[in-house]
Structure formats: C-alpha cells, structure tokens
Write a protein that holds these residues in place. Structure first.
Motif, PDB file in Angstrom:
ATOM      1  N   VAL A 144       0.839  -1.199   0.000  1.00  0.00           N
ATOM      2  CA  VAL A 144       0.000   0.000   0.000  1.00  0.00           C
ATOM      3  C   VAL A 144       0.876   1.252   0.000  1.00  0.00           C
ATOM      4  N   GLY A 145       1.928   1.244   0.818  1.00  0.00           N
ATOM      5  CA  GLY A 145       2.705   2.466   0.999  1.00  0.00           C
ATOM      6  C   GLY A 145       3.677   2.762  -0.114  1.00  0.00           C
ATOM      7  N   VAL A 149       1.619   3.115  -4.700  1.00  0.00           N
ATOM      8  CA  VAL A 149       1.797   4.542  -4.988  1.00  0.00           C
ATOM      9  C   VAL A 149       2.443   4.703  -6.354  1.00  0.00           C
ATOM     10  N   LEU A 159      -0.090   3.902  -9.048  1.00  0.00           N
ATOM     11  CA  LEU A 159      -1.014   5.020  -9.213  1.00  0.00           C
ATOM     12  C   LEU A 159      -0.348   6.129 -10.027  1.00  0.00           C
ATOM     13  N   PHE A 160       0.899   6.378  -9.668  1.00  0.00           N
ATOM     14  CA  PHE A 160       1.751   7.339 -10.353  1.00  0.00           C
ATOM     15  C   PHE A 160       1.727   7.087 -11.861  1.00  0.00           C
ATOM     16  N   MET A 218      -1.816   7.361 -13.532  1.00  0.00           N
ATOM     17  CA  MET A 218      -2.265   8.746 -13.696  1.00  0.00           C
ATOM     18  C   MET A 218      -1.569   9.419 -14.860  1.00  0.00           C
ATOM     19  N   ASN A 250     -13.004  15.038 -10.629  1.00  0.00           N
ATOM     20  CA  ASN A 250     -13.658  13.793 -10.228  1.00  0.00           C
ATOM     21  C   ASN A 250     -14.323  14.031  -8.877  1.00  0.00           C
ATOM     22  N   LEU A 300     -13.617  11.493  -5.725  1.00  0.00           N
ATOM     23  CA  LEU A 300     -12.250  11.499  -5.206  1.00  0.00           C
ATOM     24  C   LEU A 300     -11.856  12.885  -4.716  1.00  0.00           C
ATOM     25  N   MET A 358       0.766   5.811   4.352  1.00  0.00           N
ATOM     26  CA  MET A 358      -0.520   5.951   3.664  1.00  0.00           C
ATOM     27  C   MET A 358      -0.926   7.400   3.486  1.00  0.00           C
ATOM     28  N   VAL A 416       0.437   9.702   1.928  1.00  0.00           N
ATOM     29  CA  VAL A 416       0.723  10.234   0.596  1.00  0.00           C
ATOM     30  C   VAL A 416      -0.461  10.060  -0.354  1.00  0.00           C
ATOM     31  N   TYR A 417      -1.361   9.114  -0.056  1.00  0.00           N
ATOM     32  CA  TYR A 417      -2.513   8.911  -0.948  1.00  0.00           C
ATOM     33  C   TYR A 417      -3.391  10.144  -1.026  1.00  0.00           C
ATOM     34  N   ILE A 422      -1.776  12.503  -3.502  1.00  0.00           N
ATOM     35  CA  ILE A 422      -1.820  12.080  -4.907  1.00  0.00           C
ATOM     36  C   ILE A 422      -3.238  12.165  -5.439  1.00  0.00           C
ATOM     37  N   ILE A 423      -4.206  11.675  -4.651  1.00  0.00           N
ATOM     38  CA  ILE A 423      -5.586  11.671  -5.131  1.00  0.00           C
ATOM     39  C   ILE A 423      -6.074  13.106  -5.304  1.00  0.00           C
ATOM     40  N   TRP A 471      -4.694  14.480  -8.545  1.00  0.00           N
ATOM     41  CA  TRP A 471      -5.280  13.923  -9.769  1.00  0.00           C
ATOM     42  C   TRP A 471      -6.737  14.345  -9.921  1.00  0.00           C
ATOM     43  N   MET A 486       2.815  14.628  -8.085  1.00  0.00           N
ATOM     44  CA  MET A 486       3.901  13.761  -8.566  1.00  0.00           C
ATOM     45  C   MET A 486       5.185  14.013  -7.782  1.00  0.00           C
ATOM     46  N   ALA A 490       4.809  12.562  -4.283  1.00  0.00           N
ATOM     47  CA  ALA A 490       4.878  11.104  -4.203  1.00  0.00           C
ATOM     48  C   ALA A 490       6.324  10.632  -4.281  1.00  0.00           C
ATOM     49  N   ALA A 491       7.083  11.177  -5.243  1.00  0.00           N
ATOM     50  CA  ALA A 491       8.483  10.757  -5.395  1.00  0.00           C
ATOM     51  C   ALA A 491       9.277  11.089  -4.140  1.00  0.00           C
TER      52      ALA A 491
END
Lengths: 214, 342
Positions: free
Chosen positions: A66-67, A71, A74-75, A78, B77, B80, B123, B125-126, B129-130, B133, B145, B148-149
């Motif tokens: 998940v972590g 990710v 998803l990256f 997207m 969206n 989300l 978790m 980071v979701y 990201i969401i 997007w 982006m 996340a990186a």
C-alpha cells in the motif's frame, strides 16, 4: 458481547470488503479507480491478517504494497493517457479466449484444492503463542536462525532484480546539459559573487532625478 | 451487556477524543506560533490584532475557512475530490494511537508499534496524490507527482533510521524503546548519542516527509502556485492544513520518543520533582523539535528537485545503512547499556 462472535463479525465485514474491492478492480471503468480499489483490497486483506494475529505480515503488507508499490502504480496510471473507448473495443471478439482461460484456471484451482484437501492435516497450535512471544519476535528468530540461508538468498535475488532493472532502463541523455551535483555543492560563493564596498553617495545636484517617496 | 458495551466502545472513544481534541487545539496554536515566530525572525510583529497578543487569530482563521464555499472545479472527479482531504487526515490522526505520552499513558500499547507507525505514515501520501489527480489541474498534478516521489524516497531513509533504533532497543514497542533509554547517566543514556548521524537523518527526513520548507517542493509557491491543494478552498483545504500540521507535531513527538528519551527526565532522580519523568518532559522536547520546523522555514531557501533526490538517495540512505551495522556492533559488544525501565 462474546469476543469470538465479535471476531466472526469482523471477519465477515473485512472479508466482504476484500471481495467487493477485488471485484471492483476488474469491473470499474476508470483505471485510477481500479488501482484505488486494489489498494483497498490490500488494506482489508491486511485487516484479515491482523484478525489472525499475524500482525507483522499485515503491517508489512501495508508498508510495502500500500505504501510504496501501489503509490508507484497510481503514479504510472495517472500519467498514462488511456483511451477508455478503445479499451472496450473487441470485447466480443476476445470473449471466447477469455472464457477458455478462465475455465482452465478454475479447473486447475479446484483440482489443486481437491488434492490438498485429501492430504489435509489439522494445523498445530500457533508456534509464536506456544513459545510465548509476539508474532514479530518469533518470525525474526525463525528467519535469522532456522531459515537464514533461504532468507539471504531471497534478499540477494531481490537485489539482483533491482540492479538489473536499473541497468536496463538507465540511459544517458546526451542532449541534457548536466553538471555534477557534488561540484555544485562544493562551490565557493566568492567565485560567483563579488561584494564591492563603496562609500554612500548623496544626490546633492538638483538636476539628478528624484526618487519617488514611498 | 451494557457494562461490556461501555467498557469496549464508549471508553476507547473517550480516550481517542482525549487525544484528538488536544491535538486539533495544538495545531491551531501551532499555526499561531508559527506566524508569530516567522514574524519575529523577519523583524515584524506577526498576528497581534485578534485577542490578546493575537492569540485568537487561529480561531478566526478556522471560522473563516469553515464558512467559505468549497468549489468543485469543472471536470474534476467529484467523489475522489471530496475523499482526498479525508484520506489525508485519517492516517495523520490514526498514527497517534501508538504514541506513548508517559510510561502508562498510551492508547494502544501495541507490540509492533514502530511498524504500525511506518504503515500509517506511508498511507498519508494517498491524500496528496488523489487530490492532485482529482482536481483536474496541471499544477495540482505536478505537485502530487513531486510529493509522491519525495515521500517514497525519504520513507526509505526514515525506515532505516527506525531499524537502528530497534536494533539498540530490541523491541518494536514504543514504550519499551523509551524504557530502554533509561539509565543513570541521564541525557547521555538516550539514543541520540550512539545514533547521532541517524538522529539527524531522521529529523531531516521527517521534515521532507511532511513536505515542509526547505523540502516543500509539493507546494512550491513560486513554481506551481500551491501544488496539490491549489484547487481546494474552505473546509476541504482546512483538512489538508490540519493533516500537515498534525504530521509535523507527530514527527516532533517521535523524534523525542525515539532518540531523546521520550518522557524521561534529563536530570538524576535524586533532584526531586524535576528528576521525575513525565508527560511535561515529552511536551518540552516535542516543542523544541517543532520549533525547529519553523526555524528551518525561516532560514533555508527551497531545495531544487534533483538536489532533494540526491540528498535522499545518495547521502542519507548510504549513511543510514552503514549505521545499521554500527548499531549492530555497538549492541553486540555491549557498548550501549539498555535500561530496563522502572
């Protein structure tokens, strides 16, 4: 409330979410939604493992899949520009092939389960509880004593995989203008900026243009 | 039946509220403190109009945010877009379940506390990201982006730092980690001394993990306006804000718990009441760490993206891996004494 009944209710709740999320992974039309449903599947599977008192596996599943892994998934999803209509083309054409593959897989899985069921034995008591330790502690002892060699070999294979992936995808971009970061870090400010000391000057001449007062 | 219901449902909920409500209040006061400290460092006043010394500024801001309209961008969206702030906030609050506030004060004294911590923080980071997007905006996507990186890279360094701590403490339980730092030498028994490089790496990774200056690439006002939350307004934005500040306070508490002896007192036990450990000591230590977040923000210019990646992968991770071996040797040769706690 009876604790066993409570656990059973939890099991069915998490199990329902897991199955529903797994189904929506393959039925949702939007690929980003599908990836998020996969994340939910992993998460509720981890909850099921917690119910089994396998807390190390459950938390490792969340940390790793998940972590980190999802990710990156998803990256990528997207960033892809997926044409939804084109994806749906040829559904009828590929349906027979898909059905045959599904049928063969179903028969194989049922056969495997049937063979295993014939040799089934009752599971022994949880070795971690028998040894009086937490699940994580017992797993650590087992991995670093009894199963040290397979564990290290698995680690080595993963490392080889990382090196191979980097070697396959790393390419030098010749067009890019690039300067080593270590040189940039070590630069001396005096080489770049010269500070000049000079006496303050007063605009005494009335012909000099006046600065607007703030 | 009713007795059990109260014991199993009502009491835990009360405990959770006893952690979350002070946390939200702490976030509000921390925002005020941040603006005040930044003001002083810029030689200006900071907020000083609302309430005595501007103390009610944070509440005025919250009221303003809550009564503002939440605007849904075109072609965003919907589902989300509204979920993202909640997804960001839930892990940020859930982590606090395993943080020990004193030797007996902890919501869940879980055996695998450190793992739970890693799982929950990874978790967070979701939400980012969401949000990036779902808002259907270029700037938001770019911010997501980058974030996340960055978060994934620094999570590795952070995880290796935690490995060093648990090699020395021999436990994944946060209460036992603090107890392992107890000893007669006071401040020199804590883990910051044998793990000094790792301690520094942990705190810097924590700053990067929460997307704070100088690692605030995900927001980068000068390049991508505000990054992932550029399209959010009103209460949805307030939730992101709350999650970010709750995470900052969490990193400060964890730095205190893992490396600075948690609730232990730096003075010998014979010194009367200041020699006794307790929640005030943890609060003082966490406050000092959270002050450093603000100090960094006022001091350092923003890192460039490639420099952030270089720092994480080529500097922090090798040092942390090397220190895992050092920690192992320290433990093997008994150079670090492990307290049993009392």
């Amino acid at each position: 409330m009876n604790p066993q009944l409570f656990q059973l209710i939890c099991f069915y709740a998490f199990g329902f979410v897991t199955v529903a999320a797994a189904l929506s992974v393959i039925t949702l039309r939007n690929s980003v939604h599908a990836v998020l449903a996969l994340v939910l599947t992993f998460f509720s599977a981890a909850c099921l493992w917690i119910l089994l008192e396998a807390e190390f596996l459950a938390l490792a599943l969340i940390v790793v899949y998940v972590g980190a892994v999802m990710v990156l998934f998803l990256f990528v999803v997207m960033m892809l520009d997926i044409d939804q209509a084109k994806m749906r083309e040829g559904f009828v054409k590929f349906l027979p092939v898909g059905l045959i593959v599904a049928a063969v897989m179903l028969v194989e899985m049922l056969g495997l389960i049937g063979v295993r069921a014939m040799q089934a034995q009752v599971m022994g008591a949880d070795p971690a509880i028998a040894a009086g330790m937490s699940n994580t502690e017992w797993l650590g002892h087992a991995l670093y004593t009894t199963f040290l060699l397979p564990f290290e070999i698995a680690a080595l294979i993963l490392t080889v995989g990382i090196v191979a992936a980097v070697a396959l995808t790393l390419r030098e971009r010749r067009a890019a203008r690039w300067e080593p970061a270590s040189q940039q870090v070590k630069v001396n400010p005096r080489d770049r900026v010269r500070i000049v000391k000079m006496a303050a000057v007063r605009p005494d001449e009335p012909t000099a243009p006046q600065e607007p007062q703030p | 039946m009713l007795d059990q219901l109260i014991h199993q449902l009502v009491v835990p909920v009360l405990y959770i509220l006893a952690i979350v409500l002070p946390l939200v209040l702490a976030v509000a006061m921390f925002v005020y403190w941040e603006r005040k400290v930044l003001g002083w460092m810029h030689v200006r006043m900071g907020p000083n109009k609302i309430g005595p010394f501007g103390l009610l500024q944070a509440f005025a801001d919250v009221t303003k945010l809550l009564i503002k309209e939440v605007i849904l961008p075109t072609k965003a969206n919907r589902f989300l877009y509204y979920m993202a702030p909640m997804i960001a906030l839930i892990p940020a609050l859930a982590v606090w379940a395993v943080v020990p506030f004193s030797s007996t004060m902890v919501l869940s004294n879980a055996n695998a506390g450190v793992l739970y911590l890693l799982a929950m923080t990874s978790m967070g980071v979701y939400g980012i990201i969401i949000a990036g997007w779902a808002s259907n905006s270029r700037y938001a996507l770019l911010g997501a982006m980058r974030s996340a990186a960055q978060v994934i890279s620094y999570e590795l360094a952070m995880g290796l730092c935690l490995v060093c701590v648990l090699v020395l403490a021999g436990s994944l339980n946060l209460t036992e980690i603090v107890n392992a730092q107890a000893g007669s030498k006071g401040i020199f028994d804590w883990f910051w001394l044998p793990l000094l490089p790792v301690f520094v790496i942990y705190f810097i990774s924590g700053v990067a993990e929460t997307n704070r200056a100088p690692f605030d690439m995900a927001e980068g006002e000068s390049e991508i306006v505000a990054g992932f939350h550029v399209e959010y307004s009103g209460s949805a934005f307030a939730l992101f804000f709350l999650a970010e500040y709750a995470n900052m306070i969490l990193v400060s508490f964890l730095a205190a718990v893992l490396f600075m002896g948690g609730w232990l007192s730096p003075f010998p036990a014979s010194w009367g009441f200041i020699g006794h450990g307790g929640f005030p000591w943890l609060l003082i230590k966490a406050f000092l760490f959270s002050f450093m977040f603000l100090w960094f923000r006022a001091t350092f210019p923003r890192y460039r993206y490639d420099q952030i990646m270089r720092l994480g992968w080529k500097v922090f991770i090798p040092i942390a891996i090397a220190w895992v071996f050092v920690a192992g040797l320290l433990k093997y040769y008994g150079l670090v004494s492990i307290g049993t706690g009392a």
